[in-house]
Design a protein around this motif. Structure first.
Motif, PDB file in Angstrom:
ATOM      1  N   ASP A  40      25.579  37.149  45.355  1.00 14.53           N
ATOM      2  CA  ASP A  40      27.115  37.143  45.782  1.00 14.53           C
ATOM      3  C   ASP A  40      27.915  36.400  44.547  1.00 14.53           C
ATOM      4  OD1 ASP A  40      26.992  38.417  48.407  1.00 14.53           O
ATOM      5  OD2 ASP A  40      27.251  36.398  49.336  1.00 14.53           O
ATOM      6  N   ARG A  41      27.419  35.413  44.094  1.00 18.80           N
ATOM      7  CA  ARG A  41      28.003  34.923  42.910  1.00 18.80           C
ATOM      8  C   ARG A  41      28.261  35.605  41.707  1.00 18.80           C
ATOM      9  NH1 ARG A  41      26.195  28.530  42.897  1.00 18.80           N
ATOM     10  NH2 ARG A  41      26.695  28.339  45.127  1.00 18.80           N
ATOM     11  N   GLY A  45      31.570  37.184  40.109  1.00 15.58           N
ATOM     12  CA  GLY A  45      31.675  36.929  38.717  1.00 15.58           C
ATOM     13  C   GLY A  45      32.153  38.269  38.116  1.00 15.58           C
ATOM     14  N   LEU A  46      31.287  39.374  38.621  1.00 14.46           N
ATOM     15  CA  LEU A  46      31.784  40.728  37.634  1.00 14.46           C
ATOM     16  C   LEU A  46      33.249  41.158  37.986  1.00 14.46           C
ATOM     17  CD1 LEU A  46      28.125  42.407  38.582  1.00 14.46           C
ATOM     18  CD2 LEU A  46      29.306  41.987  36.161  1.00 14.46           C
ATOM     19  N   TYR A  47      33.700  40.928  39.554  1.00  8.43           N
ATOM     20  CA  TYR A  47      34.703  41.484  39.984  1.00  8.43           C
ATOM     21  C   TYR A  47      35.981  40.828  39.287  1.00  8.43           C
ATOM     22  CZ  TYR A  47      32.748  44.655  43.370  1.00  8.43           C
ATOM     23  OH  TYR A  47      32.017  45.614  44.007  1.00  8.43           O
ATOM     24  N   GLU A  48      35.687  39.287  39.144  1.00 11.21           N
ATOM     25  CA  GLU A  48      36.908  38.440  38.436  1.00 11.21           C
ATOM     26  C   GLU A  48      36.757  38.949  37.129  1.00 11.21           C
ATOM     27  OE1 GLU A  48      35.552  34.563  39.470  1.00 11.21           O
ATOM     28  OE2 GLU A  48      36.524  34.613  41.676  1.00 11.21           O
ATOM     29  N   LEU A  49      35.805  38.960  36.457  1.00 12.23           N
ATOM     30  CA  LEU A  49      35.606  39.335  35.157  1.00 12.23           C
ATOM     31  C   LEU A  49      36.604  40.689  34.758  1.00 12.23           C
ATOM     32  CD1 LEU A  49      34.458  39.069  32.143  1.00 12.23           C
ATOM     33  CD2 LEU A  49      32.867  40.234  32.519  1.00 12.23           C
ATOM     34  N   HIS A  50      36.381  41.676  35.556  1.00 11.35           N
ATOM     35  CA  HIS A  50      36.972  42.981  35.392  1.00 11.35           C
ATOM     36  C   HIS A  50      38.659  42.910  35.432  1.00 11.35           C
ATOM     37  CE1 HIS A  50      38.118  47.138  36.818  1.00 11.35           C
ATOM     38  NE2 HIS A  50      37.525  47.394  35.459  1.00 11.35           N
ATOM     39  N   ARG A  65      43.372  32.835  28.921  1.00  8.32           N
ATOM     40  CA  ARG A  65      42.722  33.743  29.836  1.00  8.32           C
ATOM     41  C   ARG A  65      41.314  34.272  29.148  1.00  8.32           C
ATOM     42  NH1 ARG A  65      44.226  36.243  34.377  1.00  8.32           N
ATOM     43  NH2 ARG A  65      46.410  35.947  34.235  1.00  8.32           N
ATOM     44  N   LEU A  66      41.653  34.770  27.871  1.00  7.30           N
ATOM     45  CA  LEU A  66      40.422  35.141  27.118  1.00  7.30           C
ATOM     46  C   LEU A  66      39.337  34.475  26.931  1.00  7.30           C
ATOM     47  CD1 LEU A  66      42.474  37.679  24.317  1.00  7.30           C
ATOM     48  CD2 LEU A  66      40.975  38.359  26.524  1.00  7.30           C
ATOM     49  N   GLU A  67      39.706  33.020  26.674  1.00  6.57           N
ATOM     50  CA  GLU A  67      38.626  31.955  26.584  1.00  6.57           C
ATOM     51  C   GLU A  67      37.869  31.648  27.883  1.00  6.57           C
ATOM     52  OE1 GLU A  67      40.731  29.162  23.337  1.00  6.57           O
ATOM     53  OE2 GLU A  67      40.954  28.589  25.245  1.00  6.57           O
ATOM     54  N   LEU A  68      38.691  31.853  28.933  1.00 10.34           N
ATOM     55  CA  LEU A  68      38.056  31.571  30.296  1.00 10.34           C
ATOM     56  C   LEU A  68      37.236  33.069  30.494  1.00 10.34           C
ATOM     57  CD1 LEU A  68      37.892  30.633  33.103  1.00 10.34           C
ATOM     58  CD2 LEU A  68      39.830  31.906  33.836  1.00 10.34           C
ATOM     59  N   LEU A  69      37.574  34.026  30.189  1.00  9.98           N
ATOM     60  CA  LEU A  69      36.610  35.365  30.269  1.00  9.98           C
ATOM     61  C   LEU A  69      35.447  35.359  29.383  1.00  9.98           C
ATOM     62  CD1 LEU A  69      39.624  38.140  30.599  1.00  9.98           C
ATOM     63  CD2 LEU A  69      38.076  37.304  32.629  1.00  9.98           C
TER      64      LEU A  69
END
Length: 123
Positions: A40-41, A45-50, A65-69
């Protein structure tokens, strides 16, 4: 917006999309005790990254935002390595996933560098 940058932004978004399509079926086949914790994590993470990559295209303050990504890709790398170390994913799949995640991370890093240069030029 330059044509090249637009293409690169779309490229990293498409790579994240492709990673989701490839990775989610694997996550869905994890044993129950790992599927609902680590699985689930990773999925979140995949969906949040996208979503974050899509939103970064419209963000006036892209650097943060890019640093967070960029950090999120590192978390995905480590979570994927956990799947390998827990013997929940075959080494071939691990290497494929790691390659996809690294490609996304490289593109985010390039986009971040471009934004920093642009930011410095406007100061």
């Amino acid at each position: 917006m330059s044509v090249n940058r637009h293409v690169n932004e779309l490229s990293v978004i498409q790579k994240a999309y492709d990673l989701i399509l490839w990775y989610i079926p694997i996550i869905n086949r994890l044993p129950r005790d790992h599927k609902f914790a680590l699985g689930d994590r990773i999925t979140t993470g995949l969906y949040e990254l996208h979503a974050g990559l899509i939103l970064a295209r419209y963000d006036q303050e892209r650097i943060k935002r890019l640093e967070l990504l960029n950090g999120m890709t590192d978390v995905l790398r480590h979570q994927t390595r956990l799947l390998l170390d827990l013997q929940l994913i075959a080494p071939e799949r691990y290497h494929h996933a790691a390659g996809l995640i690294n490609a996304i991370g490289s593109e985010i890093g390039g986009w971040l560098k471009e934004q920093r240069v642009k930011h410095e030029a406007t100061r």
